[in-house]
Design an enzyme around this catalytic site. Sequence first.
Site, PDB file in Angstrom:
ATOM      1  N   GLU A   1     -87.755  97.131 -22.167  1.00 34.34           N
ATOM      2  CA  GLU A   1     -87.221  97.855 -21.013  1.00 34.34           C
ATOM      3  C   GLU A   1     -87.641  97.290 -19.658  1.00 34.34           C
ATOM      4  O   GLU A   1     -86.877  97.381 -18.696  1.00 34.34           O
ATOM      5  CB  GLU A   1     -87.662  99.325 -21.101  1.00 34.34           C
ATOM      6  CG  GLU A   1     -87.062 100.084 -22.266  1.00 34.34           C
ATOM      7  CD  GLU A   1     -85.560 100.247 -22.132  1.00 34.34           C
ATOM      8  OE1 GLU A   1     -85.084 100.630 -21.042  1.00 34.34           O
ATOM      9  OE2 GLU A   1     -84.849  99.957 -23.115  1.00 34.34           O
TER      10      GLU A   1
ATOM     11  N   SER B   1     -96.002 157.827 -55.294  1.00 34.98           N
ATOM     12  CA  SER B   1     -97.329 158.121 -55.828  1.00 34.98           C
ATOM     13  C   SER B   1     -98.392 157.122 -55.404  1.00 34.98           C
ATOM     14  O   SER B   1     -99.581 157.372 -55.592  1.00 34.98           O
ATOM     15  CB  SER B   1     -97.273 158.180 -57.360  1.00 34.98           C
ATOM     16  OG  SER B   1     -96.488 159.273 -57.768  1.00 34.98           O
TER      17      SER B   1
END
Length: 819
Positions: free
Chosen positions: A89, A478
């Site tokens: 780059e 229960s």
Amino acid sequence: MRLLSRFFFLLFLAVLALIGAAAAGLAGLWYYGRDLPDYQQLANYEPPVTTRVHAGDGRLIAEFARERRLFVPIEAIPKPVIQAFLSAEDKNFYEHSGIDPIGVLRALVQNVANLAQSRRPVGASTITQQVAKNFLLGNEVSLGRKAKEAILAFRIEKAFSKDKILELYLNEIYLGSGAYGVAAAALVYFDKSLYDLTLPEAAYLAALPKAPSNYHPVRHYERAKARRDWVIERLQEDGVITVEQARGAIATPLVALTRPESELARADWFAEEVRRELAQKFGEKGLYEGGLSVRTTMDPKLQALGERVLRDGLQAYDRRAGGWRGPLARIALTMPGQDWRTQLNAILPIPGILPPWRVGTVLKIDSNSAEIGFSDGSKGTLPYAGLRWARKKLGPDHFGPVPRSVSEVIAAGDVIAVEPIDPAKPQDGYALRQIPEIGGGLMAMDPHTGRVLALVGGFDFKLSQFNRATQAQRQPGSSFKPFVYAAALDNGFTPSSLVLDAPFVLDQGPGLPLWKPGNYSDQFYGPSTLRVGVEKSRNLMTVRLAQAIGMEKVVDYAKRFGVIDNMPPVLSMSLGAGETTLMKMTTAYAEFVNGGRKIQPTLIDRIQNRNGTTIYRHDTRPCGGCLDASWSGQAEPLLPDPRPQVIDAVTAYQITSMLEGVVQRGTGIRIRELGKPLAGKTGTTNDSMDTWFMGFSPDLAVGVFIGYDTPKDMGKRETGSSVSVPVFKAFMAEALQGKPAIQFRVPPGVRLVRVQAETGELARPGDRNVILEAFRPGTEPQAGERSRVLDGSMDEHDSISGVGGSAGAAPISGTGGLY
């Protein structure tokens, strides 16, 4: 003379031209530089960074981000990666002042050649210019934007060091596939950290900034490799690598990797619950952009086990009681222009179809088998035995006859789910499967810390994201009873106290029917001990007990344990008619086995911010010695125990012992064959709409809930014992495999006495069915003493020390637990 005057005239024109150019340049600088963004903001720039969630063993669970990015300081980025990007780059990055004149000239020459060959022009933007564009300007294509970009580049170079500019660039640049920055791209393309990248891999990442989508390593392999090789050549031209290194790198194939499944912990239910908690703590921005590192409590093995056993349990119930509901879809085997594979692939994938299940099309059938075709073109056989279960459901407890042939269940063109009878040998045939309509949840927790080790909210997260472990408000039935018995033990009762198991009728007031609770068996058993009441899940005993101690005390205990915060003080609530969640119930049962200590359930151990600073920790206990780097003979650090006491440790152990009896002799007896110390309680609500099993070992609490999302009758013979217990049993069998059988810990202040399990009386030589019962000193039965029976009369209330209070009632509709 004339030549001299011409010279001065031309010189004058040149000076005017230079002055005009300078003026134009200054005007351009003023015009394009007047409203430029404040580049100083880059000094405090914190890019949106991915939040990563890890399991307890470090494996990745999930990532949350709008942009997939991991921020890495420039000091931590390996030099080969930096050099690859500079060569690709901006090789003069460390020499220029924001604009590279040599690069501009090179680009001009290249573009003249490209114009002659009808190729697209190339740019000459430096890394600094790209930082200005990406951070401050955007992607507008114009001369004005290029001028602003150049001005900002000069200003940025003066304000920041080269390393800072490069750091911003390498962490911001988009590299395709949702990856922002080099660290995220290394994971996305190669499943590696930056330190582990090879030279060819680093060169490939450096090849991406110009046009990531054009260089995808799979979709555009040749183009991607050519671009990577160009970067390698640039590295060699710049003297970064040798010719031999370049040749070896170019000869290396471009191979993109995916993260191995062994390094991923699949846990959609758990991850989504963590996501909700993080969003609540830090907001959406903090979650998706904050770069948090989250270490959760999840045990991947237990999570996978929980998902598997719950799915198996839901399927088992569905095949037994759900009935065959027909194919997933139908296709036309003779449709012009479309073969069956094309049609099948058009409807895939189907949520809820999880490996080893497969979706196939019935191609042809006979009386004994069917030929199934799959989307990849392979075929298999579905024998009659593999679908013999597929009766049609005609009503809540009514089914059609067992099918006598394959053709009674499926037809050619049906799209169905199947599972290999033997996963290792699919050629041996498949069995018919269907996605269960019923839902459920499973949760496993460390009872001493509250750390949630596994969390499963249903059959498949893709089918429904509703979490039945944390979000479903259901009646516990229960499984609520132990809280009633705990209140009784703290108010004058012992495990051997007798309560009358006989009909109970309560006048609910004008216009309301009499409330007549009953036992699941519709039988009455006379005077029975509290232990038997828990082990056999006796409703009538529980109601009498709640009436004796007063429902206000039951309400208080429900609130103490965090099961139900605002429970009305009516007797039906003692049978589990209130609503709660599986998470609350599992936490409450964990507080029985941990000695009655309050715990806070948590899915998160620790959270660190993007800089590695710990900003949240579940365990906040001070521990100076825990941070020592090495051991040099010092004493072990002592950790304080700040957990408040929910109930007395003796009471907690008494309940634990009684719940162990549920497994040894009661409604959970099928768990006994595991041969481990286990305890728990079944739960089933009226009309079998909800089924539960809440249980634990000394160091692991597990809750299971199964029921329809829209409550409906699961069948008269379906209870917590038949539906939820097998899931709990399968989970514990594997979770505890190979681990020592640790006994439940007995706290100080407990006196263990040999008594008869059924009557609670002192055991005599030669007695059978003898157990060690837990008493507070001074409350154990004495030789020759006859136990008093609580039968519900006022005289009996007065005769029991510490027992009293009023009780309310509720209409019979909506009352709770049966079994």
